[in-house]
Design a protein around this motif. Structure first.
Motif, mmCIF file in Angstrom:
data_model
loop_
_atom_site.group_PDB
_atom_site.id
_atom_site.type_symbol
_atom_site.label_atom_id
_atom_site.label_comp_id
_atom_site.label_asym_id
_atom_site.label_seq_id
_atom_site.Cartn_x
_atom_site.Cartn_y
_atom_site.Cartn_z
ATOM 1 N N GLY A 39 0.823 -1.217 0.000
ATOM 2 C CA GLY A 39 0.000 0.000 0.000
ATOM 3 C C GLY A 39 0.850 1.258 0.000
ATOM 4 O O GLY A 39 2.079 1.196 0.165
ATOM 5 N N THR A 40 0.170 2.371 -0.193
ATOM 6 C CA THR A 40 0.881 3.653 -0.163
ATOM 7 C C THR A 40 1.643 3.825 1.154
ATOM 8 O O THR A 40 1.145 3.429 2.214
ATOM 9 C CB THR A 40 -0.113 4.827 -0.358
ATOM 10 N N ALA A 41 2.848 4.371 1.063
ATOM 11 C CA ALA A 41 3.694 4.674 2.227
ATOM 12 C C ALA A 41 3.921 3.470 3.146
ATOM 13 O O ALA A 41 4.059 3.625 4.357
ATOM 14 C CB ALA A 41 3.093 5.857 2.995
ATOM 15 N N GLY A 63 6.511 1.567 2.926
ATOM 16 C CA GLY A 63 7.955 1.369 3.123
ATOM 17 C C GLY A 63 8.587 0.572 1.983
ATOM 18 O O GLY A 63 9.663 0.002 2.133
ATOM 19 N N LYS A 64 7.930 0.570 0.824
ATOM 20 C CA LYS A 64 8.458 -0.162 -0.339
ATOM 21 C C LYS A 64 9.835 0.353 -0.738
ATOM 22 O O LYS A 64 10.750 -0.435 -0.973
ATOM 23 C CB LYS A 64 7.494 -0.008 -1.543
ATOM 24 N N THR A 65 9.961 1.684 -0.767
ATOM 25 C CA THR A 65 11.237 2.268 -1.194
ATOM 26 C C THR A 65 12.361 1.889 -0.229
ATOM 27 O O THR A 65 13.464 1.556 -0.659
ATOM 28 C CB THR A 65 11.104 3.809 -1.282
ATOM 29 N N THR A 66 12.059 1.898 1.065
ATOM 30 C CA THR A 66 13.078 1.533 2.062
ATOM 31 C C THR A 66 13.505 0.087 1.866
ATOM 32 O O THR A 66 14.702 -0.223 1.896
ATOM 33 C CB THR A 66 12.498 1.715 3.491
ATOM 34 N N PHE A 111 -5.643 8.619 -8.674
ATOM 35 C CA PHE A 111 -4.265 8.203 -8.953
ATOM 36 C C PHE A 111 -3.989 6.780 -8.456
ATOM 37 O O PHE A 111 -2.883 6.280 -8.607
ATOM 38 C CB PHE A 111 -3.266 9.156 -8.277
ATOM 39 N N ASP A 112 -4.976 6.170 -7.842
ATOM 40 C CA ASP A 112 -4.756 4.827 -7.277
ATOM 41 C C ASP A 112 -5.432 3.728 -8.093
ATOM 42 O O ASP A 112 -5.379 2.558 -7.723
ATOM 43 C CB ASP A 112 -5.218 4.798 -5.814
ATOM 44 N N HIS A 113 -6.030 4.139 -9.214
ATOM 45 C CA HIS A 113 -6.672 3.175 -10.110
ATOM 46 C C HIS A 113 -5.625 2.684 -11.123
ATOM 47 O O HIS A 113 -4.776 3.472 -11.569
ATOM 48 C CB HIS A 113 -7.855 3.842 -10.828
ATOM 49 N N ASN A 150 3.167 18.703 -9.678
ATOM 50 C CA ASN A 150 2.372 19.207 -10.802
ATOM 51 C C ASN A 150 1.583 18.114 -11.511
ATOM 52 O O ASN A 150 0.928 18.385 -12.521
ATOM 53 C CB ASN A 150 3.295 19.911 -11.804
ATOM 54 N N HIS A 151 1.702 16.893 -11.007
ATOM 55 C CA HIS A 151 0.977 15.746 -11.570
ATOM 56 C C HIS A 151 1.313 15.527 -13.044
ATOM 57 O O HIS A 151 0.450 15.202 -13.843
ATOM 58 C CB HIS A 151 -0.550 15.913 -11.435
ATOM 59 N N ARG A 152 2.563 15.795 -13.413
ATOM 60 C CA ARG A 152 2.919 15.499 -14.820
ATOM 61 C C ARG A 152 4.365 15.065 -14.957
ATOM 62 O O ARG A 152 5.165 15.232 -14.040
ATOM 63 C CB ARG A 152 2.592 16.637 -15.766
ATOM 64 N N LEU A 164 11.199 -3.886 -9.528
ATOM 65 C CA LEU A 164 10.041 -3.103 -9.969
ATOM 66 C C LEU A 164 9.212 -2.775 -8.739
ATOM 67 O O LEU A 164 8.747 -3.694 -8.052
ATOM 68 C CB LEU A 164 9.198 -3.926 -10.952
ATOM 69 N N GLU A 165 9.054 -1.508 -8.445
ATOM 70 C CA GLU A 165 8.392 -1.118 -7.197
ATOM 71 C C GLU A 165 7.156 -0.268 -7.475
ATOM 72 O O GLU A 165 7.189 0.626 -8.322
ATOM 73 C CB GLU A 165 9.406 -0.331 -6.330
ATOM 74 N N GLY A 166 6.060 -0.554 -6.768
ATOM 75 C CA GLY A 166 4.877 0.286 -6.926
ATOM 76 C C GLY A 166 3.639 -0.349 -6.313
ATOM 77 O O GLY A 166 3.591 -1.561 -6.099
ATOM 78 N N ARG A 205 2.369 8.262 7.791
ATOM 79 C CA ARG A 205 3.531 8.547 6.945
ATOM 80 C C ARG A 205 3.133 9.338 5.714
ATOM 81 O O ARG A 205 3.833 10.224 5.252
ATOM 82 C CB ARG A 205 4.156 7.235 6.453
ATOM 83 N N ARG A 206 1.989 8.974 5.150
ATOM 84 C CA ARG A 206 1.548 9.634 3.917
ATOM 85 C C ARG A 206 1.246 11.113 4.168
ATOM 86 O O ARG A 206 1.573 11.965 3.357
ATOM 87 C CB ARG A 206 0.321 8.913 3.357
ATOM 88 N N ILE A 207 0.606 11.398 5.303
ATOM 89 C CA ILE A 207 0.301 12.804 5.618
ATOM 90 C C ILE A 207 1.611 13.595 5.694
ATOM 91 O O ILE A 207 1.748 14.660 5.097
ATOM 92 C CB ILE A 207 -0.480 12.914 6.953
#
Ligand code: CTP
Length: 244
Positions: free
Chosen positions: A30-32, A34-37, A76-78, A109-111, A128-130, A159-161
């Motif tokens: 899920g979002t935040a 800790g995938k990147t870590t 953005f989550d679809h 800027n969402h682009r 591959l992360e996401g 974390r997301r906030i």
């Protein structure tokens, strides 16, 4: 000659036996969560191999002028928010040991930045992360190992906030609104159902050093087997005869 026990020396993509296919790892959650870590820790521990990270986020579609005007209504989550065809093309090229130009996405800027790209070179390991890397079966089927980072929803929201207000230029109300309207429902509809495809589920994300050590050991074993197969192709034939 004595057989090498592992591929601990720096490996190269091509040797006298031809190019090697990279080992592909998917890291979802899920979002935040800790995938990147988790990815950074794996990369750090595999320092003697060439490892590249490709974020699914880089493949967010840019918004049309109309969508940009009403960005608070955009989900953005679809899965449709990503250009999966382009993501797939990029992975396929890397698997064939070609280098690729990955888009750079601007969350403020969402682009996509139209002029600059990140050059990603062919490597021994591709991560591959996401949030939705397990969603499309064509992407999922290219993975040799699938990891799901499982972190409690309250920890992720906190974390997301912090991240979205500090790094992504959002205000707290818009973060909470987006979370309730899109992020949480899409997590329930798309991210959580894809957890069943994972080979390994890591509780507590990047804090779980034991899990990351075990994963890295497994990747090393797989990369070592790969090298042995290339150098001594007959060894595995003999071994499998004995196993039967
Ligand atoms: N997102 C957004 N605005 C955009 C594009 C994406 O708010 N213009 C949000 C989506 O709502 C989605 C999230 O970005 O939920 C995906 O990024 P996330 O997985 O949270 O980022 P990572 O840094 O990869 O996560 P982690 O903390 O797990 O490493």
């Amino acid at each position: 000659p004595a057989l090498p026990l592992s591929s601990s020396s720096s490996s190269t993509l091509a040797d006298a036996n031809g190019p090697k296919q990279p080992f592909v790892i998917g890291v979802s959650g899920g979002t935040a969560s800790g995938k990147t870590t988790v990815c950074d820790m794996i990369i750090q521990q595999l320092h003697d191999h060439r490892v590249v990270l490709v974020n699914q986020d880089s493949f967010y579609r840019g918004l049309t002028a109309e969508e940009a005007k009403r960005v608070h209504e955009y989900n953005f989550d679809h899965p449709d928010a990503f250009d999966t065809e382009q993501f797939l093309e990029c992975i396929e090229k890397l698997r064939c040991t070609q280098s690729v130009q990955v888009p750079i996405y601007d969350f403020k800027n969402h682009r996509r930045c139209s002029e600059s790209f990140r050059q990603v070179n062919a490597s021994d390991v591709i991560i591959l992360e996401g949030i939705l890397v397990f969603h499309d079966p064509r992407v999922r089927n290219l993975m040799n190992m699938k990891i799901f980072v499982d972190t409690d929803a309250d920890v992720r929201l906190a974390r997301r906030i912090r991240r979205d207000t500090v790094e992504r230029g959002r205000d707290i109300n818009s973060v909470l609104e987006q979370y309730a309207k899109f992020v949480k429902p899409a997590f329930d509809d798309f991210v959580l159902p894809s957890k069943k495809y994972a080979d390994v589920i890591i509780p507590r994300g990047g804090d779980n050093h034991v899990a990351i050590d075990l994963i890295v050991q497994h990747i090393r074993t797989k990369l070592g087997q790969h090298d042995l197969c290339k150098i001594y192709p007959n060894v595995y034939v003999i071994q499998s005869t004995f196993q039967i």
